[in-house]
Structure formats: structure tokens, C-alpha cells
Scaffold this motif. Structure first.
Motif, short mmCIF file in Angstrom:
data_model
loop_
_atom_site.label_atom_id
_atom_site.label_comp_id
_atom_site.label_asym_id
_atom_site.label_seq_id
_atom_site.Cartn_x
_atom_site.Cartn_y
_atom_site.Cartn_z
N LEU A 53 36.72 42.76 42.29
CA LEU A 53 36.29 42.42 40.94
C LEU A 53 37.08 43.25 39.93
O LEU A 53 37.68 44.27 40.27
CB LEU A 53 34.80 42.69 40.78
CG LEU A 53 33.86 41.74 41.54
CD1 LEU A 53 33.76 42.11 42.99
CD2 LEU A 53 32.50 41.75 40.92
N PHE A 54 37.05 42.81 38.68
CA PHE A 54 37.74 43.56 37.63
C PHE A 54 36.99 44.85 37.29
O PHE A 54 37.61 45.82 36.88
CB PHE A 54 37.89 42.70 36.37
CG PHE A 54 38.91 41.61 36.53
CD1 PHE A 54 40.26 41.89 36.47
CD2 PHE A 54 38.52 40.30 36.75
CE1 PHE A 54 41.21 40.90 36.62
CE2 PHE A 54 39.46 39.29 36.90
CZ PHE A 54 40.80 39.59 36.84
N GLU A 55 35.67 44.84 37.44
CA GLU A 55 34.85 46.02 37.15
C GLU A 55 33.86 46.22 38.29
O GLU A 55 33.75 45.39 39.19
CB GLU A 55 34.12 45.83 35.82
CG GLU A 55 35.05 45.71 34.63
CD GLU A 55 34.32 45.48 33.33
OE1 GLU A 55 33.07 45.35 33.34
OE2 GLU A 55 34.98 45.42 32.28
N PRO B 295 30.84 45.94 40.62
CA PRO B 295 29.96 44.78 40.79
C PRO B 295 28.54 45.09 40.32
O PRO B 295 28.01 46.16 40.61
CB PRO B 295 30.00 44.52 42.30
CG PRO B 295 30.52 45.76 42.93
CD PRO B 295 31.32 46.47 41.89
N THR B 296 27.96 44.16 39.61
CA THR B 296 26.57 44.30 39.17
C THR B 296 25.66 43.61 40.17
O THR B 296 26.12 42.79 40.99
CB THR B 296 26.36 43.67 37.79
OG1 THR B 296 26.58 42.25 37.90
CG2 THR B 296 27.31 44.26 36.75
N GLN C 266 25.98 39.86 39.77
CA GLN C 266 27.17 39.29 40.39
C GLN C 266 27.00 39.18 41.91
O GLN C 266 27.40 38.18 42.51
CB GLN C 266 28.40 40.13 40.04
CG GLN C 266 28.79 40.01 38.58
CD GLN C 266 29.82 41.05 38.17
OE1 GLN C 266 29.93 42.12 38.75
NE2 GLN C 266 30.58 40.72 37.13
N ASN D 65 36.46 48.51 43.09
CA ASN D 65 35.59 47.47 42.53
C ASN D 65 35.60 46.25 43.45
O ASN D 65 36.29 45.27 43.20
CB ASN D 65 36.07 47.07 41.13
CG ASN D 65 36.04 48.21 40.15
OD1 ASN D 65 35.25 49.14 40.30
ND2 ASN D 65 36.89 48.17 39.15
N HIS E 63 34.95 32.50 39.86
CA HIS E 63 34.22 33.27 38.86
C HIS E 63 35.18 34.10 38.03
O HIS E 63 36.11 34.71 38.59
CB HIS E 63 33.17 34.17 39.52
CG HIS E 63 32.10 33.41 40.24
ND1 HIS E 63 31.20 32.59 39.59
CD2 HIS E 63 31.82 33.31 41.57
CE1 HIS E 63 30.40 32.03 40.48
NE2 HIS E 63 30.75 32.45 41.68
N LYS F 180 38.61 39.19 40.66
CA LYS F 180 40.05 39.42 40.53
C LYS F 180 40.82 38.78 41.68
O LYS F 180 41.83 38.11 41.46
CB LYS F 180 40.32 40.93 40.49
CG LYS F 180 41.75 41.31 40.24
CD LYS F 180 41.87 42.82 40.09
CE LYS F 180 43.29 43.24 39.76
NZ LYS F 180 43.39 44.70 39.61
N TRP G 232 34.94 36.96 36.73
CA TRP G 232 34.89 38.39 37.01
C TRP G 232 35.47 38.74 38.38
O TRP G 232 35.55 39.90 38.75
CB TRP G 232 33.47 38.93 36.88
CG TRP G 232 32.37 38.00 37.30
CD1 TRP G 232 31.68 37.15 36.48
CD2 TRP G 232 31.85 37.79 38.61
NE1 TRP G 232 30.76 36.43 37.21
CE2 TRP G 232 30.83 36.80 38.52
CE3 TRP G 232 32.13 38.35 39.86
CZ2 TRP G 232 30.11 36.37 39.62
CZ3 TRP G 232 31.40 37.90 40.96
CH2 TRP G 232 30.41 36.92 40.82
#
Length: 149
Positions: free
Chosen positions: A47-49, A51-52, A55, A74, A91, A95, A93
Motif C-alpha cells: 500500500l502507499f501508506e 494499512p487501516t 482497508q 506498508n 483500489h 501500490k 490505495w
């Protein structure tokens, strides 16, 4: 004349989305998707940031069984049906989606064409530039438009 260009544009929109998604998928995974979309594969979703929880729940809803959330990168790891990987990669978000495979350092003078456990080798995995399939579709669309003029 305008109708032809509008229909050509409408035809190309989904293709550009698919091309962008395939850029986000490890080339080794693309082969598995084509060969057996129902097979369960081990993947790493970068992911770019960080993970929440939301997500991770979305990934689970897409068919991924999340088994690990990495702390130093990430990314999350798990398994998913090969046919669901394009959806996961779609998605904004996400990458990149990688095939989760065992890697090791090569010994000095060791050949690099060994076959891995999933049947792929460095020589077998090749990337096709994204513009080539788009160019082919564009040429076919133009040919179709000329036929119906």
C-alpha cells in the motif's frame, strides 16, 4: 464522424483502467491469473501508506485471507483466488500486488534459470509493455470503424 470518435473513446476507457491495474500486479501473478483464476495464491499487497482496519476489511471482502500485517513496510500478506487479484489491485490505495514467494541469495556462479515452486522462472516471466495491447485494440477499433463507414 464525432460519433465514431466518441464510441472509440468509450471503448478505450476500460482498457486504460485494466492497463493501469496490470501495472500494479507482479508479472508472475499475471501468468497465474490467466492460467488458473480459481487457484489460491499467496500474495503481498503493498500500500502507499500504513494499512487501516477499513482497508484490511475491504481486502477481506475482495476474497483475500489476510494472514499478516507488516510493521516495517506498508503491506499485508495472505492468500486470495487468482481471479480476485485484479480487483484487489484496482483500489487506489494499493501500490502493487506481489506474488509471495521464497527468495534466497544466489551462490557465486550459480545459474539463475532455476524453476521456482510455482513453476515460474526468470526466463519464463516477461513483461509485455502496456502500450502494445492498447495499440492492438486501438488498431482493431479503427479497422471496425472503417468497415462500417
Amino acid at each position: 464522424m464525432k460519433v465514431e470518435y466518441v464510441s472509440l473513446f468509450i471503448l478505450l476507457i476500460p482498457l486504460t483502467v485494466l492497463a493501469a491495474q496490470s501495472d500494479k500486479i507482479d508479472p508472475a501473478l499475471l501468468g497465474l491469473i490467466r492460467e488458473n483464476p480459481s487457484s489460491e495464491v499467496r500474495i503481498i499487497v503493498e500500500l502507499f501508506e500504513r494499512p487501516t482496519n477499513e482497508q484490511i476489511e475491504v481486502l477481506k471482502g475482495d476474497g483475500m485471507n489476510v494472514t499478516h500485517v507488516y510493521k516495517i513496510i506498508n503491506a499485508v500478506a495472505g492468500t486470495a483466488p487468482a481471479g480476485k487479484i485484479e480487483r484487489i489491485a484496482g483500489h487506489p490505495w494499493v501500490k502493487k500486488v506481489w506474488l509471495d514467494r521464497t527468495v534466497r541469495a544466489l551462490e557465486e556462479n550459480e545459474p539463475t534459470n532455476e524453476t521456482s515452486e510455482n513453476g515460474t522462472s526468470r526466463e519464463m516471466v516477461s513483461e509485455v509493455p502496456v502500450f502494445i495491447p492498447l495499440l492492438i485494440v486501438l488498431l482493431v477499433a479503427v479497422a471496425i470503424l472503417k468497415i462500417f463507414r
